[in-house]
Design a protein around this motif. Sequence first.
Motif, mmCIF file in Angstrom:
data_model
loop_
_atom_site.group_PDB
_atom_site.id
_atom_site.type_symbol
_atom_site.label_atom_id
_atom_site.label_comp_id
_atom_site.label_asym_id
_atom_site.label_seq_id
_atom_site.Cartn_x
_atom_site.Cartn_y
_atom_site.Cartn_z
ATOM 1 N N ASP A 239 2.996 -11.954 -10.110
ATOM 2 C CA ASP A 239 3.579 -11.685 -11.435
ATOM 3 C C ASP A 239 3.699 -10.180 -11.691
ATOM 4 N N LEU A 240 2.609 -9.486 -11.342
ATOM 5 C CA LEU A 240 2.626 -8.029 -11.542
ATOM 6 C C LEU A 240 3.747 -7.364 -10.739
ATOM 7 N N ARG A 241 3.885 -7.815 -9.474
ATOM 8 C CA ARG A 241 4.916 -7.229 -8.599
ATOM 9 C C ARG A 241 6.317 -7.497 -9.158
ATOM 10 N N ARG A 242 6.564 -8.748 -9.574
ATOM 11 C CA ARG A 242 7.886 -9.120 -10.084
ATOM 12 C C ARG A 242 8.229 -8.282 -11.330
ATOM 13 N N THR A 243 7.208 -8.173 -12.229
ATOM 14 C CA THR A 243 7.437 -7.415 -13.469
ATOM 15 C C THR A 243 7.695 -5.944 -13.153
ATOM 16 N N ALA A 244 6.910 -5.407 -12.188
ATOM 17 C CA ALA A 244 7.111 -3.999 -11.806
ATOM 18 C C ALA A 244 8.514 -3.791 -11.247
ATOM 19 N N ALA A 245 8.994 -4.778 -10.476
ATOM 20 C CA ALA A 245 10.353 -4.670 -9.907
ATOM 21 C C ALA A 245 11.399 -4.667 -11.027
ATOM 22 N N GLN A 246 11.147 -5.494 -12.066
ATOM 23 C CA GLN A 246 12.081 -5.525 -13.210
ATOM 24 C C GLN A 246 12.123 -4.163 -13.903
ATOM 25 N N VAL A 247 10.924 -3.594 -14.074
ATOM 26 C CA VAL A 247 10.844 -2.273 -14.735
ATOM 27 C C VAL A 247 11.557 -1.222 -13.885
ATOM 28 N N ASP A 248 11.348 -1.288 -12.554
ATOM 29 C CA ASP A 248 12.010 -0.321 -11.662
ATOM 30 C C ASP A 248 13.519 -0.448 -11.738
ATOM 31 N N SER A 249 13.963 -1.705 -11.756
ATOM 32 C CA SER A 249 15.411 -1.942 -11.828
ATOM 33 C C SER A 249 15.981 -1.347 -13.117
ATOM 34 N N GLU A 593 5.284 1.729 -19.328
ATOM 35 C CA GLU A 593 5.091 0.314 -18.966
ATOM 36 C C GLU A 593 4.653 0.204 -17.513
ATOM 37 N N LYS A 594 5.251 1.012 -16.654
ATOM 38 C CA LYS A 594 4.912 0.982 -15.234
ATOM 39 C C LYS A 594 3.466 1.444 -15.030
ATOM 40 N N GLN A 595 3.087 2.409 -15.822
ATOM 41 C CA GLN A 595 1.728 2.935 -15.749
ATOM 42 C C GLN A 595 0.716 1.853 -16.130
ATOM 43 N N LYS A 596 1.070 1.125 -17.222
ATOM 44 C CA LYS A 596 0.171 0.057 -17.691
ATOM 45 C C LYS A 596 0.029 -1.018 -16.622
ATOM 46 N N ALA A 605 -8.067 -5.884 -9.539
ATOM 47 C CA ALA A 605 -8.691 -5.785 -8.225
ATOM 48 C C ALA A 605 -10.208 -5.784 -8.347
ATOM 49 N N GLY A 606 -10.711 -5.163 -9.412
ATOM 50 C CA GLY A 606 -12.156 -5.120 -9.615
ATOM 51 C C GLY A 606 -12.871 -4.556 -8.409
ATOM 52 N N GLY A 607 -12.342 -3.573 -7.796
ATOM 53 C CA GLY A 607 -12.959 -2.920 -6.637
ATOM 54 C C GLY A 607 -12.420 -3.402 -5.311
ATOM 55 N N VAL A 608 -11.703 -4.576 -5.335
ATOM 56 C CA VAL A 608 -11.127 -5.083 -4.064
ATOM 57 C C VAL A 608 -9.854 -4.268 -3.786
ATOM 58 N N ASN A 609 -9.613 -3.956 -2.514
ATOM 59 C CA ASN A 609 -8.465 -3.126 -2.153
ATOM 60 C C ASN A 609 -7.191 -3.979 -2.075
ATOM 61 N N LEU A 610 -6.448 -4.038 -3.189
ATOM 62 C CA LEU A 610 -5.199 -4.826 -3.234
ATOM 63 C C LEU A 610 -4.002 -3.926 -2.889
ATOM 64 N N PRO A 611 -2.914 -4.547 -2.396
ATOM 65 C CA PRO A 611 -1.701 -3.729 -2.119
ATOM 66 C C PRO A 611 -1.188 -3.102 -3.405
ATOM 67 N N ARG A 612 -0.569 -1.900 -3.292
ATOM 68 C CA ARG A 612 -0.059 -1.180 -4.467
ATOM 69 C C ARG A 612 1.247 -1.823 -4.948
ATOM 70 N N LEU A 613 1.592 -1.501 -6.196
ATOM 71 C CA LEU A 613 2.844 -2.018 -6.738
ATOM 72 C C LEU A 613 4.035 -1.302 -6.085
ATOM 73 N N PRO A 614 5.197 -1.996 -6.061
ATOM 74 C CA PRO A 614 6.368 -1.327 -5.468
ATOM 75 C C PRO A 614 6.752 -0.095 -6.288
ATOM 76 N N GLY A 615 7.276 0.883 -5.559
ATOM 77 C CA GLY A 615 7.749 2.098 -6.246
ATOM 78 C C GLY A 615 6.649 3.096 -6.508
ATOM 79 N N ARG A 616 5.402 2.816 -6.008
ATOM 80 C CA ARG A 616 4.292 3.764 -6.197
ATOM 81 C C ARG A 616 3.862 4.298 -4.838
ATOM 82 N N PRO A 617 3.458 5.559 -4.780
ATOM 83 C CA PRO A 617 3.055 6.124 -3.478
ATOM 84 C C PRO A 617 1.709 5.577 -3.019
#
Lengths: 617, 172
Positions: A239-249, A593-596, A605-617
């Motif tokens: 969900d987070l990834r999809r929403t981030a993609a919408q914001v990027d678009s 919004e992207k920052q949030k 993640a709570g400390g777990v190393n999850l993949p970053r959102l698209p469009g972020r370094p």
Amino acid sequence: VADAAPQAPVPKRQALFRWKGIIPMAIFAVVLLGGWKFFGARLIKSGITASGTAVVGSQVDLDGLSIHFFPPSFEMRGFAIADNEDLMRNRLAVGRALVAVELLPLFQKKVIVKSVTVADVQTGSARTVRAKFVPPDTTPGGLGFETRELVKRVKVPVMSLVPIDSLKAVVLNPQDLKAVQAAVALGVQADSAKALADKGYSQLNLQPALDSSSAVIGRLKDVNVRTLGVDGARKALADLRRTAAQVDSAKNRVDKLVTDTKRSMDSLQALVGAMDDARKDDYASARGLLKLPSFDAPDIGAALFGDATMARFHQAIHYAELARKYAPPGLLPKESPGPKRVRMAGSTVHFVKQESYPRFLARRVELNLVGNGPTGVDYAAAASDITSDPAIIGRPTLFVARRVGKGKEGDSLRISGSMDHTKDTPRDAVTAVMGGVPLPKFTLPMLPYTLDAGVGAAQMRFALEGDKLSGTWTVRSDAVVWRPDSARARSLNTMETLVARALTGINTLEITADIGGTLKAPTLGVRSNLDRVVAERIRAVAGEQIAAAQARLKAQVDRLVDEKSAPVKAKVAEVRAESDRKLAEAKAKLEAEKQKLEERLKALAGGVNLPRLPGRP
Amino acid sequence: MLAILKLLQSLVKTLHSDGTPGQIAAGIALGAALGLTPIANAHNLIVLLLLAVLNVSFASGMLAFAIFVPVGFMFDPIFHRIGRMLLVETPSLRPMWTAMDNVPGLALTNFNNTVVLGSVVVWLVLFVPIYFAARVGVVKYRATIGQKVMNSKFYKALQASKLYNVYTLFRG
């Protein structure tokens, strides 16, 4: 067999040929030859005079023409080109000319001149019969049309030494000012740009992306990967990834609109610049309405001698145009009007190839011209490679003429030039250097005087390369005579009297005129030793009043233009500012919004190393 | 008036001549060139030569010449357009025209003129249709109203008008 019925007669087979038909054809051929003998030369003669008149733009006469077949040659007697400006005079008259041509090219309708023998060649001779005036061809594309248009395009300043008390204010019509017209057009453009920017902004459709982001952030508030479990975490991450993609678009759409809007606003800004340039033109036009005398020497020089200068360059440009019409560059098919006949003439297309004869070629022509009249002088002239197809010959046409014989020591005249049409860009150049020759008389436009430059030196260099013009004309004389022009005699005002007194005291003349630019946008600059004198006189007599009149006029232009242009400029600035503000806000919202979303991912993640959102370094 | 009378005479005389329909039709098809195309051109000399030496009706050739002259004038703008299309607007034909324009003799044909070329092309295209149309026409005429025309007062008047021709010769 003996009782066989009588058979119908078999029709006799008609022969295909009737050889007796050759006899009337032979008679017809004899009649044709006889007709040629009696009428051929007459037909060609009328063809030469008609086409010659069309080419040179003045009446061409030919008294007699004899055609010889072996060897092929023709003899012209009494060939004359009339002067269209003095119909009782010939520009050129040739008593007799024998032109020998090559035989083989004639079968291709091509004329290659082997030799020209001329006798009794005269310039400026008197005519016994008045020539017919040939009206100039005014059809667009016709010969001389471009030259006349060019002369119209050259802005020769008008100058009159108006009485000081007549320097009253001129009421300008705002609609006539170019800057006002530009301001009105810019206002329409600004409205259109604003409407376009508003439409683009509304089409961004940012709200769904923002709402979706808020909803996801709200839903995932206070949860993490441990509370959601593996499947829940995977779904939340998706969900987070999809929403981030919408914001990027949405951000991309904003960036694109920023680029488009910037382009549109830059174009508006360019029009604002053009409006300011138009104001400068309006100052000049307004000054022209007053016919104010200028203090600037170049303006005075152009006003005094501009027309006379253009008359000299006009001739050179006319001949260059003529040469280009009849000797065009390149090997492409050349279309020209067909022969005149009762039926439609159509057009005739000449196909040229490199290894062939040109349609016309005279390899070398030499003439000795005898001048007529009290100022008549003798000339020797020569030309080489005169051709209709320079691309085949591959060499430019060269010509030279010089004065010979009569005249005082030091008198000289030499004209030389070339017409190089062998390449795609034709180049025509002529140089004339004259010493001890009668100079033209100049009519002063603002005073009833004629300047007789007497005998002096003149030099002219002119070149036309493609459509680029360059040329210089200089005149020098130490024997200037000022003559009152009785036809324009009138009482002079104070300023005119003072300027006339100053001018008529000068007995030397030095003019330097330069032509430049292109055929479409020619420029003319004229300087003379009289400019400074006239400028000083004007400044001394009416400098303050003229300066004040000019200032009043400038202020009037500024007021009229500002009335229209200031609101438009403000509108342009407003449109730009509003558009920039809206887009900056949209961009900031999306960035926040992207920052949030990024922060929510970290919390998830709570400390777990999850993949970053698209469009972020 | 005299020209129209002579044309009628010529028409009737041709239709009632001893020539076969084929000879008359061939004469008409050849003579059409003289009327359709501008007359003072080299190809018309060849057409005239063919009319003289081929066993076709010379008179019908002259008749066709007279009939097709106004047609030629009328269609000149179309001939010009066709000629221009072939000479200028068809680059693939350019090498052929260039070669023709530079061959001694061929250059004298004036085929580089739009009206001449256009009209010659149209004539060549129409040659066979004109031939067959004329042939059918002559056959039908002779089979249907030919005899009636011969017996008519009009035909006799035309024949009589020959006397008028003789009179005009000597009128002075």
